[in-house]
Design an enzyme around this catalytic site. Structure first.
Site, PDB file in Angstrom:
ATOM      1  N   HIS A 250       0.881  -1.172   0.000  1.00  0.00           N
ATOM      2  CA  HIS A 250       0.000   0.000   0.000  1.00  0.00           C
ATOM      3  C   HIS A 250       0.920   1.223   0.000  1.00  0.00           C
ATOM      4  O   HIS A 250       1.980   1.193   0.643  1.00  0.00           O
ATOM      5  CB  HIS A 250      -0.816   0.070   1.295  1.00  0.00           C
ATOM      6  CG  HIS A 250      -2.132  -0.640   1.280  1.00  0.00           C
ATOM      7  ND1 HIS A 250      -2.635  -1.277   2.398  1.00  0.00           N
ATOM      8  CD2 HIS A 250      -3.076  -0.766   0.315  1.00  0.00           C
ATOM      9  CE1 HIS A 250      -3.831  -1.785   2.115  1.00  0.00           C
ATOM     10  NE2 HIS A 250      -4.121  -1.495   0.851  1.00  0.00           N
TER      11      HIS A 250
ATOM     12  N   CYS B 179      -2.600   2.825   9.300  1.00  0.00           N
ATOM     13  CA  CYS B 179      -3.620   1.876   8.842  1.00  0.00           C
ATOM     14  C   CYS B 179      -4.783   1.725   9.803  1.00  0.00           C
ATOM     15  O   CYS B 179      -5.824   1.203   9.421  1.00  0.00           O
ATOM     16  CB  CYS B 179      -3.026   0.473   8.730  1.00  0.00           C
ATOM     17  SG  CYS B 179      -1.705   0.309   7.589  1.00  0.00           S
TER      18      CYS B 179
END
Ligand code: ARG
Length: 305
Positions: free
Chosen positions: A202, A299
């Protein structure tokens, strides 16, 4: 600036040329009540073929300390209940991308998760956003196959600090086709940065804008044109050593809600020194139980308005 997808080389504007954008001030967390590691969705979740085991008590304690750190900085913290059968739901960055449109109205683009096991998380977050008055927008699926249109929220979508532009990762989770459809929904330019290292799956694992001047980034994880763009947009970028950015340090998966404090996984010495030398105030937290699943501070929360 047109609201479309740009390559790093096409994007020639300086941040000062872009419209201003207010930063969100509300934090949404999701209780780790059903957090588990059930399958390796990314290379951090297993080693030597064996899935990592989560210490549930420790996970709760780490998650509570994260919420407390935001609260101490003056950020309101909202909490969503975890749901059975959704072991990754605690990673609140991925299910939607909240933003304000040109007129200051709240909207959020809902994620199209790459992993089928995570798709059921999205409606839980959409419900919370809708209740707060957000218009929940979907990526139109016209003319492209389902798999070509995945988009994992803030995991791959990082706003340029204070400006209406989005830095977006193109890699194993988010596709260029989805980003091309995202830009008109956001009403701002989206710059696609290619991710080239499998452990940095990511964008938020290898790039973190901290303030209009500075960002953490991992040169080895970004395509050369993407790394060059980071160096063009930020006067004082911090190149994080690969070893500190990889698990267990996860140094780039930090968060600066205010351009001054930096919430960051404990222990990345070189990164902490680089932050302190620039006047940032790092707040070291232990997030090891979540790093086992490939996520740290950034996150674990969704920023909302
Ligand atoms: N296990 C989760 C996954 O692989 C971790 C998500 C971490 N989130 C993030 N924004 N990087 O999908």
């Amino acid at each position: 600036m047109e609201s479309r997808l740009y390559t790093p080389d096409e994007f020639r504007a300086a941040p000062a040329d872009l419209a201003p954008r207010a930063e969100p001030r509300e934090v949404l967390l999701c209780e780790p009540s059903h957090y588990r590691i059930e399958q390796a969705l990314n290379p951090h979740m297993a080693s030597g073929g064996a899935l990592h085991r989560v210490d549930r008590r420790e996970a709760w304690a780490q998650w509570e300390a994260l919420g407390a750190a935001y609260a101490r900085l003056g950020y309101p913290v909202h909490v969503l209940a975890g749901a059975p059968g959704l072991p990754d739901m605690v990673f609140a960055a991925n299910q939607a991308l909240p933003f304000e449109d040109e007129r200051g109205r709240r909207a959020a683009v809902l994620a199209r998760m790459q992993a089928p096991s995570r798709r059921g998380e999205v409606p839980h977050y959409a419900k919370w956003l809708a209740a707060r008055g957000y218009a929940c927008l979907e990526i139109p699926s016209d003319g492209a196959g389902e798999d070509a249109l995945t988009l994992e929220g803030a995991g791959d979508c990082l706003f340029l600090p204070g400006r209406r532009a989005l830095l977006a990762g193109i890699g194993p989770r988010t596709t260029a086709a989805a980003l091309a459809r995202l830009a008109p929904l956001l009403g701002m330019p989206v710059i696609g940065l290619r991710l080239v290292h499998e452990r940095f799956y990511h964008l938020d694992t290898c790039l973190m804008p901290l303030s209009p001047r500075s960002a953490l980034f991992v040169r080895e994880a970004l395509a050369p044109d993407a790394a060059a763009l980071v160096e063009r947009l930020f006067e004082d970028p911090i190149a994080v050593p690969l070893a500190e950015a990889d698990s267990p340090g996860f140094a780039c998966n930090a968060h600066s809600p205010d351009g001054r404090h930096v919430l960051i996984q404990r222990g990345s010495k070189a990164t902490l020194a680089a932050l302190a030398a620039r006047g940032f105030e790092p707040i070291e937290l232990e997030t090891g139980e979540f790093v086992k699943a490939g996520g740290s501070v950034f996150c674990l929360k969704m920023m909302a308005y």
